[in-house]
Structures are given as structure tokens and as C-alpha cells.
Motif scaffolding. Structure first.
Motif, PDB file in Angstrom:
ATOM      1  N   VAL A 154      34.637  37.430  52.915  1.00  0.00           N
ATOM      2  CA  VAL A 154      34.905  38.364  51.826  1.00  0.00           C
ATOM      3  C   VAL A 154      35.695  39.568  52.326  1.00  0.00           C
ATOM      4  O   VAL A 154      36.679  39.997  51.701  1.00  0.00           O
ATOM      5  CB  VAL A 154      33.585  38.815  51.174  1.00  0.00           C
ATOM      6  N   ARG A 155      35.308  40.138  53.448  1.00  0.00           N
ATOM      7  CA  ARG A 155      36.012  41.303  53.978  1.00  0.00           C
ATOM      8  C   ARG A 155      37.444  40.959  54.380  1.00  0.00           C
ATOM      9  O   ARG A 155      38.372  41.744  54.152  1.00  0.00           O
ATOM     10  CB  ARG A 155      35.253  41.875  55.169  1.00  0.00           C
ATOM     11  N   MET A 188      28.706  33.016  37.661  1.00  0.00           N
ATOM     12  CA  MET A 188      30.145  33.210  37.857  1.00  0.00           C
ATOM     13  C   MET A 188      30.490  33.609  39.281  1.00  0.00           C
ATOM     14  O   MET A 188      31.566  33.266  39.779  1.00  0.00           O
ATOM     15  CB  MET A 188      30.660  34.284  36.893  1.00  0.00           C
ATOM     16  N   ARG A 189      29.611  34.347  39.946  1.00  0.00           N
ATOM     17  CA  ARG A 189      29.945  34.921  41.255  1.00  0.00           C
ATOM     18  C   ARG A 189      30.292  33.862  42.306  1.00  0.00           C
ATOM     19  O   ARG A 189      31.301  34.019  43.015  1.00  0.00           O
ATOM     20  CB  ARG A 189      28.788  35.809  41.731  1.00  0.00           C
ATOM     21  N   PRO A 190      29.538  32.776  42.485  1.00  0.00           N
ATOM     22  CA  PRO A 190      29.941  31.781  43.495  1.00  0.00           C
ATOM     23  C   PRO A 190      31.290  31.131  43.203  1.00  0.00           C
ATOM     24  O   PRO A 190      32.066  30.870  44.131  1.00  0.00           O
ATOM     25  CB  PRO A 190      28.793  30.761  43.458  1.00  0.00           C
ATOM     26  N   LYS A 191      31.594  30.885  41.940  1.00  0.00           N
ATOM     27  CA  LYS A 191      32.870  30.255  41.603  1.00  0.00           C
ATOM     28  C   LYS A 191      34.042  31.181  41.933  1.00  0.00           C
ATOM     29  O   LYS A 191      35.041  30.767  42.512  1.00  0.00           O
ATOM     30  CB  LYS A 191      32.882  29.888  40.115  1.00  0.00           C
ATOM     31  N   VAL A 192      33.904  32.456  41.561  1.00  0.00           N
ATOM     32  CA  VAL A 192      34.980  33.408  41.845  1.00  0.00           C
ATOM     33  C   VAL A 192      35.128  33.627  43.341  1.00  0.00           C
ATOM     34  O   VAL A 192      36.242  33.726  43.865  1.00  0.00           O
ATOM     35  CB  VAL A 192      34.691  34.733  41.111  1.00  0.00           C
ATOM     36  N   LYS A 193      34.017  33.675  44.048  1.00  0.00           N
ATOM     37  CA  LYS A 193      34.073  33.879  45.495  1.00  0.00           C
ATOM     38  C   LYS A 193      34.746  32.706  46.193  1.00  0.00           C
ATOM     39  O   LYS A 193      35.582  32.903  47.094  1.00  0.00           O
ATOM     40  CB  LYS A 193      32.649  34.069  46.036  1.00  0.00           C
ATOM     41  N   ASP A 194      34.427  31.491  45.810  1.00  0.00           N
ATOM     42  CA  ASP A 194      35.054  30.316  46.426  1.00  0.00           C
ATOM     43  C   ASP A 194      36.556  30.274  46.145  1.00  0.00           C
ATOM     44  O   ASP A 194      37.354  29.926  47.019  1.00  0.00           O
ATOM     45  CB  ASP A 194      34.387  29.042  45.911  1.00  0.00           C
ATOM     46  N   ALA A 195      36.953  30.615  44.930  1.00  0.00           N
ATOM     47  CA  ALA A 195      38.390  30.623  44.612  1.00  0.00           C
ATOM     48  C   ALA A 195      39.127  31.685  45.411  1.00  0.00           C
ATOM     49  O   ALA A 195      40.255  31.455  45.885  1.00  0.00           O
ATOM     50  CB  ALA A 195      38.583  30.849  43.115  1.00  0.00           C
ATOM     51  N   MET A 196      38.521  32.851  45.594  1.00  0.00           N
ATOM     52  CA  MET A 196      39.160  33.920  46.359  1.00  0.00           C
ATOM     53  C   MET A 196      39.303  33.535  47.829  1.00  0.00           C
ATOM     54  O   MET A 196      40.370  33.722  48.441  1.00  0.00           O
ATOM     55  CB  MET A 196      38.337  35.203  46.228  1.00  0.00           C
ATOM     56  N   ILE A 197      38.264  32.977  48.413  1.00  0.00           N
ATOM     57  CA  ILE A 197      38.317  32.598  49.827  1.00  0.00           C
ATOM     58  C   ILE A 197      39.296  31.451  50.048  1.00  0.00           C
ATOM     59  O   ILE A 197      40.035  31.421  51.043  1.00  0.00           O
ATOM     60  CB  ILE A 197      36.906  32.239  50.318  1.00  0.00           C
ATOM     61  N   HIS A 235      54.230  37.422  47.099  1.00  0.00           N
ATOM     62  CA  HIS A 235      53.598  36.123  47.311  1.00  0.00           C
ATOM     63  C   HIS A 235      52.079  36.206  47.296  1.00  0.00           C
ATOM     64  O   HIS A 235      51.405  35.167  47.219  1.00  0.00           O
ATOM     65  CB  HIS A 235      54.067  35.534  48.643  1.00  0.00           C
ATOM     66  N   GLN A 236      51.507  37.427  47.382  1.00  0.00           N
ATOM     67  CA  GLN A 236      50.061  37.589  47.375  1.00  0.00           C
ATOM     68  C   GLN A 236      49.547  38.074  46.024  1.00  0.00           C
ATOM     69  O   GLN A 236      48.446  38.627  45.945  1.00  0.00           O
ATOM     70  CB  GLN A 236      49.647  38.569  48.470  1.00  0.00           C
ATOM     71  N   ALA A 237      50.321  37.863  44.978  1.00  0.00           N
ATOM     72  CA  ALA A 237      49.884  38.306  43.647  1.00  0.00           C
ATOM     73  C   ALA A 237      48.648  37.539  43.189  1.00  0.00           C
ATOM     74  O   ALA A 237      47.744  38.104  42.564  1.00  0.00           O
ATOM     75  CB  ALA A 237      51.025  38.146  42.644  1.00  0.00           C
ATOM     76  N   ILE A 238      48.592  36.245  43.492  1.00  0.00           N
ATOM     77  CA  ILE A 238      47.427  35.445  43.083  1.00  0.00           C
ATOM     78  C   ILE A 238      46.167  35.917  43.791  1.00  0.00           C
ATOM     79  O   ILE A 238      45.100  36.055  43.180  1.00  0.00           O
ATOM     80  CB  ILE A 238      47.689  33.950  43.353  1.00  0.00           C
ATOM     81  N   LEU A 239      46.282  36.194  45.085  1.00  0.00           N
ATOM     82  CA  LEU A 239      45.117  36.649  45.838  1.00  0.00           C
ATOM     83  C   LEU A 239      44.641  38.008  45.331  1.00  0.00           C
ATOM     84  O   LEU A 239      43.428  38.257  45.258  1.00  0.00           O
ATOM     85  CB  LEU A 239      45.457  36.720  47.324  1.00  0.00           C
ATOM     86  N   THR A 263      39.095  40.039  40.316  1.00  0.00           N
ATOM     87  CA  THR A 263      38.071  39.341  39.528  1.00  0.00           C
ATOM     88  C   THR A 263      36.732  39.349  40.243  1.00  0.00           C
ATOM     89  O   THR A 263      35.677  39.586  39.627  1.00  0.00           O
ATOM     90  CB  THR A 263      38.522  37.899  39.260  1.00  0.00           C
ATOM     91  N   TYR A 264      36.750  39.105  41.554  1.00  0.00           N
ATOM     92  CA  TYR A 264      35.500  39.113  42.320  1.00  0.00           C
ATOM     93  C   TYR A 264      34.857  40.504  42.311  1.00  0.00           C
ATOM     94  O   TYR A 264      33.628  40.631  42.126  1.00  0.00           O
ATOM     95  CB  TYR A 264      35.783  38.668  43.751  1.00  0.00           C
ATOM     96  N   GLN A 265      35.651  41.534  42.487  1.00  0.00           N
ATOM     97  CA  GLN A 265      35.099  42.887  42.473  1.00  0.00           C
ATOM     98  C   GLN A 265      34.548  43.260  41.103  1.00  0.00           C
ATOM     99  O   GLN A 265      33.510  43.939  41.010  1.00  0.00           O
ATOM    100  CB  GLN A 265      36.179  43.883  42.899  1.00  0.00           C
ATOM    101  N   ASN A 266      35.205  42.817  40.036  1.00  0.00           N
ATOM    102  CA  ASN A 266      34.688  43.098  38.697  1.00  0.00           C
ATOM    103  C   ASN A 266      33.348  42.412  38.454  1.00  0.00           C
ATOM    104  O   ASN A 266      32.434  43.001  37.853  1.00  0.00           O
ATOM    105  CB  ASN A 266      35.699  42.651  37.640  1.00  0.00           C
ATOM    106  N   VAL A 267      33.218  41.175  38.920  1.00  0.00           N
ATOM    107  CA  VAL A 267      31.953  40.454  38.746  1.00  0.00           C
ATOM    108  C   VAL A 267      30.842  41.135  39.540  1.00  0.00           C
ATOM    109  O   VAL A 267      29.708  41.298  39.048  1.00  0.00           O
ATOM    110  CB  VAL A 267      32.123  38.983  39.158  1.00  0.00           C
ATOM    111  N   VAL A 268      31.145  41.547  40.767  1.00  0.00           N
ATOM    112  CA  VAL A 268      30.135  42.220  41.590  1.00  0.00           C
ATOM    113  C   VAL A 268      29.741  43.563  40.972  1.00  0.00           C
ATOM    114  O   VAL A 268      28.552  43.913  40.902  1.00  0.00           O
ATOM    115  CB  VAL A 268      30.655  42.398  43.024  1.00  0.00           C
ATOM    116  N   ASP A 269      30.730  44.323  40.507  1.00  0.00           N
ATOM    117  CA  ASP A 269      30.424  45.619  39.891  1.00  0.00           C
ATOM    118  C   ASP A 269      29.626  45.457  38.603  1.00  0.00           C
ATOM    119  O   ASP A 269      28.696  46.245  38.335  1.00  0.00           O
ATOM    120  CB  ASP A 269      31.723  46.371  39.611  1.00  0.00           C
ATOM    121  N   ASP A 270      29.959  44.454  37.802  1.00  0.00           N
ATOM    122  CA  ASP A 270      29.208  44.229  36.569  1.00  0.00           C
ATOM    123  C   ASP A 270      27.766  43.824  36.865  1.00  0.00           C
ATOM    124  O   ASP A 270      26.828  44.251  36.167  1.00  0.00           O
ATOM    125  CB  ASP A 270      29.889  43.157  35.730  1.00  0.00           C
TER     126      ASP A 270
END
Length: 454
Positions: free
Chosen positions: A223-224, A193-202, A117-121, A127-134
Motif C-alpha cells: 500500500v505504501r 469494497m476495500r479488498p477489491k479496491v486494494k487488489d486493483a490498486m496493487i 501514464h500513471q493516471a490510472i494508478l 478510490t482506495y483512500q476514499n474507501v478507507v476514509d469513509d
């Protein structure tokens, strides 16, 4: 095929999958090479009868294959063979045969692949980690570009769009200037991209029932908490806090040898501690960064966690070890709060800590009171019990059979204080391991003093 238990080992690759099927007696009854496709794998397992046990290694297709075979097999094991030494030949069919053989013998350690059930999260956190690393990678390339031409670029001023033309003017070569402009363009896209991905993750993490409880822990921001929910998934994977420490790379690796000596014909554990060899190397880096980042932030701001850190420094502990202890404390606290569902309360100490604080006596040589200790202290070697190693077994009473279980193992004494107790006064008791509790003990179930009788 007959209706019997079958052990299937799969060596999965991008284009093909090699299968090996064994019976209960260990004989290989089928070998096959299949395309790594859903239809082919489903048809292969549909032709089997009886109980089916499947094993394959952790990899890129592990989660997809686990979800595909879970409703079609009785037992699915995803293993990690990182620590195994392979001295024989290496091949796809050989690996599949080894997997089926070890699966039949029960010699594989499974890797957790539950919580669908947590596959989406999980995808949103990746995605968020990839954006931050990039973004971090682009910033490092920009600074390396200026540093290679002896241009000082300290701080974050070089990334500010308002001073971008000023920094581009310092590059004399047209090709280098064009490369810097492309890097600045990539940085602008990643910043959007970072704010959009962060809001979707949270937003997805807030749907988890454990969000409200974990968010009460100090220095655990959105985030943590999202990273913990997506990576750990459930607290019931870890029976104790030590299992969590090993998972997140906070467990101490020890080495010991020649642990026992024969005294009067009976094995007695030596009174010396094991040698430490640092922390475990194989761990989840995401969870370790979460706990280490929270511990580092807690050391610089006032609060109960900083008081705990300063107390460790006052006792003479080094700063790096004190931060490690604080990170382990946060991991244990997270596991307890997640299991019990109680929010963090700095004024409420665990039941075991309350009992031990009441029993501690700073003026007493052994550090404890209310147990009738009259011996010279832990420094004396005459009839005393030290911290490491179990005591010698008392003399056997006449007419009483000797039991091997009277020798207490090390895990029965790891929480016992350094208290001097005459060995003759100790009654032999059967050592019991720590009980399997699904939640920490309440105040009513608080453990008694280690030397309490009755």
C-alpha cells in the motif's frame, strides 16, 4: 494575430473561463470569456499565431486542462498562488490579467502535472483512500452514537458482526437503534469494497518498473509503495533530498536576520545559527503519512532503522525529533534508491558516510583526524572556525585584486564539520554550489574530506 510570443492567463471556473492575452511588450491585446468546454478552448487557441505560453491556477480542472492544452501550446504553467498577499480588488478579469503579467515576467512557480501514464494508478489510489476514509468516518460515528448515551465502547468489539445484536440491545430508543443499523450496513459495504479496491490498486502499481526496487525498503508494504508511485510519480522531480523533504512536510523552517557584519570594511557572516520555526506547513499529506508511518513502525521492530533510532536517543535527542530524523532518513533513502535502481542493502553504506566514518576520531577534540589540526579546539575563539557561518576573509595579498566571491555562502559550509582550523592557514577559494548530480556519487566518486587539499 501577429506571429509573436503571446502570454495567456486563464481564470478557470466550473461554467466559464476568463482569458487574458498579452504581447511581449506587456500590452493586453485580447480579453475573452469562454465556456469551460473542450471545443471552445481548442478553437480559442487555434486562432493564435506564434509562440503560446499559458498559465492558470491549480484547481479541480487543472489536470484536465493541462492535458488538453499541452499539445496546443509551447509552454503550459499550472501555478499555486497560496502564499501571495492580495491587497487589491478581486475579480475574474483581474486574476486573468495578473496571471498573464506574471507569466510574462517569469514570476510564477509551476506545479508538477506530468506522468500521464500513471493516471490510472492515481485514480485507483484515490478510490482506495476514499474507501478507507469513509470506513473510518462510519466507525467514528458509531462510537459517538454510543458515547453520547454514556455507553462505554472501547476497542474494536463494537464493530464485530458477531456482537452486533448485543450492542444494538443497549440502545433504548427505536430511532437511535435504526440509525445504528444503517451505520452497520454502511460499514459492511465498505468492508466488502476495500479488498477489491486494494487488489486493483496493487495490481496496477506492480506494472511500474520502480515497484521491485521500492518494495525492498524496510516497512514499505504494497500500500505504501503504491501511494508513493501514484503521488510522487517520478524521482526526477526532486534534485536533492531537501526538495523532497519540503514536498512531504519534513523540512525545517528557519528565520534569521542581521546575518552579516562589516569587519575591516568587508562583510563577514555572523557566527550564530538561525532560529527554527517548526516544519513547513504546505506539503503533501499523503507522502508525509507514508514516511511517518514507516518511521513509527521501524522504531518498534529490530533492524538497522531501529538501531539508527536508538543511536539518536543515546546522543540525547528527544523521541519526537528522533522519529522525525528517521522519517527524513527514509525519504532520502527512497529518493536515492529510486534514482539509482539499486535495491536496499543494510550492509552497504553510502560512499560519503564511509569516508566520514574513516575520518572521525572520537578522541580528537574537533572530532576529526588526518588533517593536521593543532588548534585548541572549537571551544576556543582565537583563530578557529565554527560550524555556523563562514570564516573571516584573510588579509589581501599585495597587488592582488579583491573578489567578492571569496565570501563563502552558507550552503557551501552546511556539510562542513565543526573543526578548529587556523584562519591564517586557509587559502581563499571560490565557493561552488553542490553539483547537479542525477544520481548519488559512487564509491569511486565519493567526496573527500571537507578540508582536504589537492
Amino acid at each position: 494575430m501577429k506571429r509573436s510570443t503571446k502570454y495567456v492567463g486563464l481564470d478557470v471556473h466550473q461554467s466559464a473561463t476568463v482569458a487574458s492575452v498579452r504581447q511581449e511588450d506587456g500590452r493586453v491585446i485580447a480579453r475573452s470569456v469562454l465556456p469551460t468546454e473542450e471545443h471552445a478552448l481548442v478553437e480559442f487557441f487555434r486562432g493564435m499565431r506564434g509562440s503560446i505560453h499559458v498559465a492558470f491556477e491549480e484547481g479541480t480542472q487543472a489536470q484536465w486542462l493541462h492535458d488538453l492544452l499541452l499539445p496546443r501550446a509551447d509552454h503550459v504553467v499550472v501555478c499555486h498562488r497560496r502564499k501571495e498577499d492580495r491587497l487589491a480588488n478581486k475579480g475574474d478579469q483581474v486574476d486573468a490579467d495578473e496571471l498573464s503579467q506574471k507569466l510574462r515576467r517569469g514570476g510564477l512557480r509551476p506545479v508538477y502535472h506530468g506522468s500521464p501514464h500513471q493516471a490510472i494508478l492515481r485514480e485507483l489510489t484515490r478510490t482506495y483512500q476514499n474507501v478507507v476514509d469513509d470506513g473510518t468516518r462510519v466507525k467514528q460515528r458509531l462510537k459517538a452514537l454510543f458515547r453520547a448515551r454514556a455507553i462505554q465502547a472501547p476497542g474494536k468489539r463494537v464493530y464485530n458482526p458477531a456482537h452486533r445484536q448485543e450492542w444494538l440491545a443497549k440502545l433504548p430508543d427505536r430511532g437511535v437503534r435504526f440509525r445504528a443499523e444503517m451505520l452497520y450496513t454502511q460499514l459492511d459495504v465498505l468492508r466488502q469494497m476495500r479488498p477489491k479496491v486494494k487488489d486493483a490498486m496493487i495490481a496496477e502499481a506492480r506494472r511500474d518498473p520502480a515497484w521491485a526496487v521500492l518494495h525492498t525498503i524496510p516497512f514499505f508494504g504494497p500500500v505504501r509503495v503504491s501511494l508513493l508511485l501514484a503521488t510522487l510519480r517520478t524521482p526526477w522531480r526532486f534534485r536533492t533530498k531537501r526538495n523532497l523533504w519540503s514536498y512531504c512536510g519534513l523540512a525545517v523552517v528557519t528565520r534569521s536576520s542581521s546575518d552579516y557584519a562589516i569587519v575591516h570594511g568587508r562583510p563577514v557572516r555572523r557566527r550564530r545559527g538561525p532560529m527554527t520555526r517548526g516544519l513547513n506547513r504546505h506539503h503533501n499529506r499523503i507522502v508525509k503519512n507514508v514516511f511517518k508511518g514507516a518511521a513509527t513502525a521501524a522504531t518498534g521492530r529490530p533492524g538497522p532503522l531501529r538501531d539508527f533510532y536508538l543511536d539518536l536517543l543515546e546522543r540525547g535527542m528527544r523521541e519526537e525529533l528522533a522519529r522525525l530524523t528517521l522519517a527524513r532518513k527514509l525519504a532520502a533513502l527512497t529518493l536515492r534508491i529510486w534514482k539509482t535502481g539499486e535495491p536496499f542493502d543494510p550492509t552497504k553504506a553510502p560512499a560519503r558516510d564511509v569516508v566520514l566514518d574513516r575520518l572521525r576520531d572520537p578522541g580528537h577534540r574537533c572530532g576529526w583526524k588526518s588533517h593536521g589540526c593543532r588548534s585548541p579546539g572549537p571551544q576556543s575563539r582565537r583563530g578557529t572556525l565554527r560550524t555556523l557561518g563562514p570564516p573571516a576573509e584573510p588579509e589581501q595579498a599585495p597587488g592582488r585584486p579583491r573578489a567578492e566571491s571569496l565570501i563563502e555562502p552558507w550552503f557551501a559550509l552546511r556539510d562542513r564539520p565543526a573543526c578548529s582550523i587556523p584562519l591564517r592557514s586557509r587559502q581563499p577559494t571560490r565557493a561552488q554550489p553542490w553539483p547537479r548530480r542525477l544520481s548519488p556519487p559512487t564509491h569511486a566518486q565519493a567526496p573527500r574530506h571537507p578540508n582536504h587539499r589537492g
